[in-house]
Design an enzyme around this catalytic site. Structure first.
Site, short mmCIF file in Angstrom:
data_model
loop_
_atom_site.label_atom_id
_atom_site.label_comp_id
_atom_site.label_asym_id
_atom_site.label_seq_id
_atom_site.Cartn_x
_atom_site.Cartn_y
_atom_site.Cartn_z
N LEU A 1 57.23 5.98 61.71
CA LEU A 1 58.27 6.11 62.72
C LEU A 1 58.38 7.52 63.29
CD1 LEU A 1 61.06 3.83 61.20
CD2 LEU A 1 59.44 3.29 63.03
N HIS A 2 57.92 8.52 62.54
CA HIS A 2 58.03 9.89 63.06
C HIS A 2 57.17 10.12 64.32
CE1 HIS A 2 54.91 10.67 59.67
NE2 HIS A 2 54.23 10.57 60.79
N HIS A 3 56.31 9.18 64.66
CA HIS A 3 55.48 9.32 65.86
C HIS A 3 56.23 8.95 67.14
CE1 HIS A 3 52.30 8.93 62.73
NE2 HIS A 3 51.65 9.76 63.51
N ASP B 1 59.13 8.70 54.77
CA ASP B 1 58.92 9.73 55.78
C ASP B 1 59.41 11.08 55.26
OD1 ASP B 1 58.17 10.73 58.34
OD2 ASP B 1 58.76 8.79 59.20
#
Length: 333
Positions: free
Chosen positions: A240-242, A269
């Site tokens: 999700l950090h992308h 994450d």
């Protein structure tokens, strides 16, 4: 005002930080840590084992001692506990291959002109197609780093041993997270989602782990491909950090729909505190996302909680995965 005198040391340490990177990479390439192993050795002895002139090995070994990778007693060098565990090729926890990914040109070049990235607000990201070597390098090189946290998460989320269960591993890559669940739950079936070329490596790792008969694949874009349904757990590690918060929420709604009632999502994450500057390892990862993604970032627990709530989840819990810098956010459908 502080009574301490100003010092330029932080500036010099930072501007010359690439010295540390290149020295460590040279030591790994030469097998220096493996050459020392469990036996304290002189520079001459290490040089003979590495098949290098003594001068270079002595200077490198002294530098590595200054940096904390070696100890020195008289003329003999020895490994620290960390170096023996993670940098000796004979150790099962050897992390050397990860340097091939972490120092890959795609990642290093993303930092070359950070000034322009900040001025534009986004990097000039080169195309990363499903066949791009970086995804394959990640899958081949980074799995050993994830074994500890993967086993920790599998212990945090026990599955029902009285029935067949289903686990979906999003952006599975090496498959370490999903494999840990399958190994700890003999009645669990693992489905790995990633690009088709990467899934060949995932399948190899699943076979090596002895779970090939409980393993299947979904190839494609995690935002558009059919995820399936009725999963007990959906794993979302380092994915999700992308993306920006709106896209993260949109994706989590897809995960919510794929879970059975009472099923859980596990987001793994780098999660900083609300101040966004501590702990250092998690907070600093934001710069990696700035340099390499159009809209990625690190998100706090409060931010993840909002995304998950907006996607329909409840019961959010944060679990630091010590001693790593990663954390897990677990929520229930």
């Amino acid at each position: 005002m502080s009574s301490a005198s100003p010092s330029p040391q932080l500036y010099f340490d930072t501007i010359n930080a690439f010295h540390k990177t290149e020295a460590l990479k040279a030591a790994l390439d030469l097998g220096l840590f493996t050459a020392i192993g469990r036996t304290p050795s002189t520079a001459a002895e290490i040089a003979a084992r590495c098949e290098c002139p003594e001068r270079g090995i002595r200077i490198l070994s002294d530098y590595l001692t200054v940096q904390g990778f070696l100890t020195k007693d008289g003329s003999h060098y020895a490994l620290t506990l960390d170096s023996a565990t993670f940098l000796d090729r004979n150790s099962p926890a050897y992390l050397g291959p990860s340097a091939d990914f972490l120092l890959a040109p795609t990642l290093v070049e993303a930092f070359r002109d950070l000034t322009s990235t900040i001025r534009r607000g986004t990097p000039e990201v080169k195309s990363t197609t499903p066949e791009h070597p970086m995804w394959l390098d990640f899958a081949r090189c980074m799995g050993p780093m994830m074994v500890g946290p993967a086993r920790g998460i599998a212990a945090l989320v026990p599955l029902d041993a009285d029935r067949e269960t289903k686990v979906l591993d999003i952006s599975a890559s090496h498959g370490t997270y999903g494999i840990a669940f399958a190994q700890q739950n003999p009645r669990a079936h693992l489905t790995a989602l990633d690009w088709e070329p990467v899934l060949a490596i995932t399948a190899e790792n699943a076979k090596a782990a002895g779970i090939a008969n409980r393993f299947s694949k979904i190839a494609g874009d995690a935002f558009t491909v059919d995820l399936g349904s009725d999963y007990d757990v959906v794993l979302v590690p380092n994915f999700l950090h992308h993306f920006n918060p709106a896209d993260c929420t949109r994706f989590l709604r897809r995960v919510h729909a794929a879970l059975r009632p009472g099923g859980r999502v596990v987001v793994v994450d780098f999660i900083p505190n609300e101040d966004r500057v501590t702990p250092p390892g998690s907070a600093s990862f934001g710069l990696v996302m700035l340099s390499s993604t159009p809209e990625g970032d690190v998100y706090t627990f409060a931010e993840y909680s909002k995304m998950l709530a907006d996607a329909g989840f409840h019961g959010f819990a944060l679990h630091p995965l010590l001693p790593t810098t990663a954390s897990a956010v677990i929520a229930t459908k």
